[in-house]
Design an enzyme around this catalytic site. Structure first.
Site: not given
Ligand code: GLN
Length: 536
Positions: A383, A509, A511
């Site tokens: 992400c 994500h 994970e």
């Molecule tokens: N802050 C970033 C976004 O909102 C990444 C979010 C995250 O890593 N979950 O896109």
């Protein structure tokens, strides 16, 4: 047949592994052929943990349907290998929001709204939804916090009422407590457990089973004492000494007869014998001596490892699959900006940059991504870790020095990561990100596609910002591959570097979908690449 309930409460202190215990017992019941469901009741007032700092709450765990939930749901999914939905987690905030909305609509005209019955009824309604939605025979229900907390009272009262409504024979109360040790004498004390049981009984609940946790071995006489003072059957006092391998918990509980005890007490008949062999093998594999690989985890909340719970577990799963010992080296991203922490990064066999929000530590993460690219160190970005990989590439390969995400610099000349169109008009912070499961098509011939071994996957998201398509051609020309895309080709989901042994990052994500027996391909790939990488 009526639904059976196993309620988990906590005594003495929080963080003694109530969630892991519930998850492990869920597995033991599933292994006996029962259809189980799990639910976590969180007494705090937030509507969900999505707006809380990871320092307060640990990781926010995301489900398929986009619910932002407590990290215990991760334990449930990993141990029981099930996919949960929104109904599996609710908070005081959600309960009150619902009741207040009803009141404003005029549903209770003329009435006074009270904790009993309005709040407790709403709690019971939400508990009922789980059985209804899943058709489970057994619902395992964990109440967050510790008995005696002011916020948990309505929840415990609702459980007491529910027990009377569904029948005592259909409910079990399992109380998970902590036995402290007095430093000077090494003596284990049961008094706090007795007090917490007394507190539970004062609201009309007598536990059927006590799982007593301690760091030291708990001898028989202590179990007898707990049984006597807490009015619990002797074989329902379960001594659980801390184990170094989390996935051993189901094996320990099974050995202590918990699976059979719960089945018998609920008057259920197991349709099959539990097969714990795969778990035994898994634990043996974890304990076996293996070559070590070092993973530098460059994050923002590294003092509190719970903030990266699923990432840590996914690394462990992939390490087992690769027959290596993963040593996670926690690196403060902000330190790297001050020339600190580099010795850890330099010694690591792989670098992982996890998700995050806000600008603190961003430049440190960009430096870590640059190091991984230039020194060809295996890298996995999750992400935000994908976004910094793109920012770094834009700055140092494409020469766009000002490149940034508009999250960190609103007026950047090169917003290579930018707000999605449909996010621009949103002003509420809670539950408004791109959340939950989305499909992703993989591009043939890429390392990503090879790692997954299938052409299309579905993964869980939690973010507002996306790769800015204006820059796609330029990135591609310089060796960045868009190895995973939304099926309509509009959103970049996975990137990888062509000229690198393993530099892959995803907008989602991964994970959250890794399981001990089904490690996630992108993590397996990282650990595999790390294994081949000794020193740089
Ligand atoms: N802050 C970033 C976004 O909102 C990444 C979010 C995250 O890593 N979950 O896109």
């Amino acid at each position: 047949m009526s639904t059976k309930y196993v309620f988990f409460t906590g005594g003495v202190v929080s963080s003694v592994g109530k969630g892991v215990t519930a998850a492990a017992i869920g597995l033991l019941l599933k292994e006996r052929g029962f259809k189980v469901a799990v639910q976590k009741l969180d007494p705090y007032i937030n509507v969900d943990p999505g707006t809380m700092s990871p320092y307060q709450h640990g990781e926010v765990y995301v489900l398929d349907d986009g619910a932002e939930t407590d990290l215990d749901l991760g334990h449930y999914e990993r141990f029981i290998d099930i996919r949960l939905s929104r109904v599996s987690n609710f908070t005081t905030g959600q309960v009150y929001a619902e009741i207040i909305a009803n009141e404003r609509r005029g549903d209770y005209l003329g009435g006074t709204i009270q904790v009993i019955p309005h709040i407790t009824n709403e709690i019971k309604r939400r508990i009922g939804l789980v059985a209804k939605e899943t058709g489970a025979e057994i619902v395992l229900l964990e109440v967050g916090g510790t008995v005696g907390d002011i916020e948990s009272q309505p929840f415990l009262e609702a459980l007491r009422q529910l027990r009377n409504e569904v029948g005592r024979e259909n409910c079990l109360f399992v109380h998970v407590t902590w036995l402290p040790t007095i430093g000077a004498t090494g003596e284990i004390k049961t008094k706090p457990t007795q007090h917490s049981v007394a507190a539970l009984r004062s609201i009309g609940i007598s536990p059927n089973m006590i799982i007593a946790r301690a760091d030291l071995p708990i001898d028989q006489s202590l179990c007898e004492k707990i049984a006597l003072f807490c009015d619990v059957e002797r074989d329902a006092v379960i001594p659980m000494t801390t184990t170094d391998v989390l996935y051993e918990v189901p094996l320990l509980l099974e050995k202590l007869g918990v699976g059979d005890w719960v089945t018998d007490k609920l008057a259920l008949k197991a349709t099959r014998k539990p097969n714990m062999r795969p778990w035994k093998k898994l634990v043996e594999e974890v304990r076996a001596s293996k070559p070590a690989v070092k993973i530098a985890l460059v994050g923002k909340y590294v003092e509190l490892q719970d903030a990266y719970m699923s990432v840590r577990e996914a690394i462990k799963h992939a390490a087992i699959a690769n027959h290596v010992e993963a040593e996670i080296c926690w690196v403060h991203a902000a330190d790297l900006e001050k020339d600190k922490g580099w010795e850890v990064v330099k010694q690591a066999n792989a670098i992982l940059v996890p998700g995050g929000f806000g600008s603190r530590g961003i430049e440190g993460k960009v430096l870590a991504a640059r190091y991984a690219r230039e020194y060809k160190v295996p890298y996995l970005g999750l992400c935000l870790g994908m976004q910094v990989m793109c920012i770094e590439f834009a700055r140092h390969v494409l020469g766009l020095e000002e490149a940034n995400s508009s999250e960190f610099d609103r007026s950047t000349e090169h917003p290579v990561i930018d707000l999605m169109l449909d996010q621009r008009t949103i002003s509420d912070m809670g539950g408004t990100m791109r959340l939950g499961l989305y499909p992703c098509t993989l591009q043939k011939g890429t390392k990503t596609a090879a790692a997954y071994g299938v052409p299309r996957v579905e993964e869980r998201h939690r973010h507002r910002f996306e790769f800015n398509n204006t820059y796609r051609d330029e990135f591609h020309k310089h060796g960045m591959l868009f190895s995973g895309m939304s099926p309509d080709g509009k959103l970049v989901e996975i990137v990888e570097l062509a000229d690198h042994p393993y530099m892959i990052a995803s907008q989602f994500h991964p994970e959250f979908l890794s399981r001990p027996m089904k490690p996630h391909p992108l993590f397996v790939g990282l650990l595999g690449a790390a294994k081949g990488k000794s020193g740089h």
